[in-house]
Design a protein around this motif. Structure first.
Motif, mmCIF file in Angstrom:
data_model
loop_
_atom_site.group_PDB
_atom_site.id
_atom_site.type_symbol
_atom_site.label_atom_id
_atom_site.label_comp_id
_atom_site.label_asym_id
_atom_site.label_seq_id
_atom_site.Cartn_x
_atom_site.Cartn_y
_atom_site.Cartn_z
ATOM 1 N N UNK A 27 0.833 -1.199 0.000
ATOM 2 C CA UNK A 27 0.000 0.000 0.000
ATOM 3 C C UNK A 27 0.870 1.253 0.000
ATOM 4 N N UNK A 28 0.295 2.327 -0.521
ATOM 5 C CA UNK A 28 0.938 3.633 -0.579
ATOM 6 C C UNK A 28 0.619 4.388 0.709
ATOM 7 N N UNK A 29 1.647 4.835 1.433
ATOM 8 C CA UNK A 29 1.438 5.598 2.671
ATOM 9 C C UNK A 29 1.989 7.020 2.543
ATOM 10 N N UNK A 30 2.163 7.505 1.318
ATOM 11 C CA UNK A 30 2.763 8.825 1.126
ATOM 12 C C UNK A 30 1.934 9.923 1.787
ATOM 13 N N UNK A 31 0.597 9.786 1.810
ATOM 14 C CA UNK A 31 -0.259 10.793 2.435
ATOM 15 C C UNK A 31 -0.305 10.629 3.955
ATOM 16 N N UNK A 32 -0.179 9.404 4.440
ATOM 17 C CA UNK A 32 -0.286 9.141 5.875
ATOM 18 C C UNK A 32 1.056 9.236 6.607
ATOM 19 N N UNK A 33 2.149 9.116 5.888
ATOM 20 C CA UNK A 33 3.465 9.096 6.529
ATOM 21 C C UNK A 33 3.714 10.414 7.265
ATOM 22 N N UNK A 34 3.980 10.323 8.568
ATOM 23 C CA UNK A 34 4.209 11.533 9.360
ATOM 24 C C UNK A 34 5.596 12.120 9.128
ATOM 25 N N UNK A 35 6.455 11.385 8.449
ATOM 26 C CA UNK A 35 7.782 11.894 8.083
ATOM 27 C C UNK A 35 7.763 12.222 6.592
ATOM 28 N N UNK A 241 7.813 5.336 0.877
ATOM 29 C CA UNK A 241 6.394 5.491 1.192
ATOM 30 C C UNK A 241 5.526 4.331 0.701
ATOM 31 N N UNK A 242 6.053 3.124 0.824
ATOM 32 C CA UNK A 242 5.281 1.923 0.526
ATOM 33 C C UNK A 242 5.477 0.934 1.675
ATOM 34 N N UNK A 243 4.419 0.200 2.002
ATOM 35 C CA UNK A 243 4.491 -0.849 3.018
ATOM 36 C C UNK A 243 3.734 -2.072 2.526
ATOM 37 N N UNK A 244 4.216 -3.239 2.915
ATOM 38 C CA UNK A 244 3.449 -4.469 2.724
ATOM 39 C C UNK A 244 3.177 -5.049 4.105
ATOM 40 N N UNK A 245 2.043 -5.765 4.228
ATOM 41 C CA UNK A 245 1.608 -6.243 5.535
ATOM 42 C C UNK A 245 1.459 -7.763 5.537
ATOM 43 N N UNK A 246 1.747 -8.341 6.677
ATOM 44 C CA UNK A 246 1.505 -9.762 6.920
ATOM 45 C C UNK A 246 0.673 -9.852 8.192
ATOM 46 N N UNK A 247 -0.540 -10.389 8.057
ATOM 47 C CA UNK A 247 -1.451 -10.503 9.192
ATOM 48 C C UNK A 247 -1.551 -11.962 9.611
ATOM 49 N N UNK A 248 -1.310 -12.221 10.887
ATOM 50 C CA UNK A 248 -1.323 -13.589 11.420
ATOM 51 C C UNK A 248 -2.322 -13.692 12.562
ATOM 52 N N UNK A 249 -3.232 -14.669 12.432
ATOM 53 C CA UNK A 249 -4.170 -15.015 13.517
ATOM 54 C C UNK A 249 -3.649 -16.254 14.198
ATOM 55 N N UNK A 250 -3.520 -16.211 15.526
ATOM 56 C CA UNK A 250 -2.874 -17.307 16.236
ATOM 57 C C UNK A 250 -3.620 -17.644 17.529
#
Length: 254
Positions: A27-35, A241-250
């Motif tokens: 996802x693009x975080x260029x608008x949300x990035x506080x830096x 300004x890009x991130x990828x996520x890994x969501x784990x349910x455990x």
């Protein structure tokens, strides 16, 4: 009907499996990035008419922006009385061009954040969101030292940006408090872990070096490159300004 069966299968998997991992699209975080990361705007430097004339005479392709800049700032006056004039000007050893052999993207180059929610004692599903807990500075660089590193990095960066169409930089920052409003459901009696990763491009190729001379003979001017050598080179270049996520349910703490 197929969607219903799929939803049931996922629900059963979550209920009875010790862990479920879900990878999300970057996802693009260029608008949300506080830096506010500075835009990496590297123009493709155009040679002046004089520099272009010289470059076309060279026996090796010249693409190094710094060398082109030097030639742009140079001039040699022509004179009708230069019939017997001869001169050789040594400009030094330069990285002349970079040839890309392989460009690939690692979307999980560096883990930058972990968000966690424990819903083992809850009665209803809870929502987990991404929020950057600490400021993270992600740095790239060459995988091995080479002569004139900065010029080589600039040529590799220009090539990788053109091939991937991604905002690349050898240094980028994810600011503290950066967040996204995309919810991740944590079922009852489960724990949710949301890992955020900063991606990077792996650029591999070869750089050509040579000793550069400007040779003047009468009113004729040309570039001669001597002692040409080629060296393999690689680099990791973070994506800004890009991130990828890994969501784990455990079921159990990880």
């Amino acid at each position: 009907m197929r969607k219903w069966f799929l939803a049931c299968a996922i629900s059963l998997f979550v209920a009875y499996s010790p862990a479920l991992a879900i990878a999300a699209t970057p996802v693009d975080i260029s608008k949300e990035n506080t830096y506010p990361n500075p835009t990496q705007d590297l123009p493709y430097l155009q040679p002046s008419p004089f520099a272009k004339q010289l470059i076309e005479t060279a026996n090796v392709k010249i693409e190094n922006p710094e060398l082109i800049r030097l030639l742009n700032e140079s001039s040699v006056s022509s004179t009708p009385f230069a019939l017997g004039y001869r001169a050789t000007i040594y400009l030094g050893q330069w990285p002349l061009n970079y040839q890309s052999l392989e460009t690939s993207t690692n979307w999980e180059y560096q883990k930058v954040n972990t968000n966690f929610l424990d819903n083992r004692g809850g009665n209803t599903a809870q929502k987990l969101y991404y929020k950057q807990e600490m400021q993270k500075h992600i740095r790239g660089g060459l995988t091995a030292p080479v002569p004139n590193e900065e010029a080589v990095k600039k040529m590799m960066l220009l090539t990788a940006m053109k091939k991937t169409n991604l905002p690349l930089s050898f240094s980028t920052v994810i600011g503290i408090g950066t967040k996204k409003d995309q919810p991740y459901q944590v079922p009852v009696k489960k724990l949710g872990y949301l890992y955020a990763f900063s991606p990077a491009v792996n650029e591999k190729g070869k750089v050509t070096y040579g000793e550069v001379y400007i040779v003047l003979k009468g009113n004729k001017k040309k570039i001669v490159v001597k002692n040409v050598m080629t060296q393999g080179v690689g680099a990791w270049i973070p994506v800004q300004d890009r991130l990828s996520f890994l969501y784990i349910i455990s079921d159990q703490p990880r």
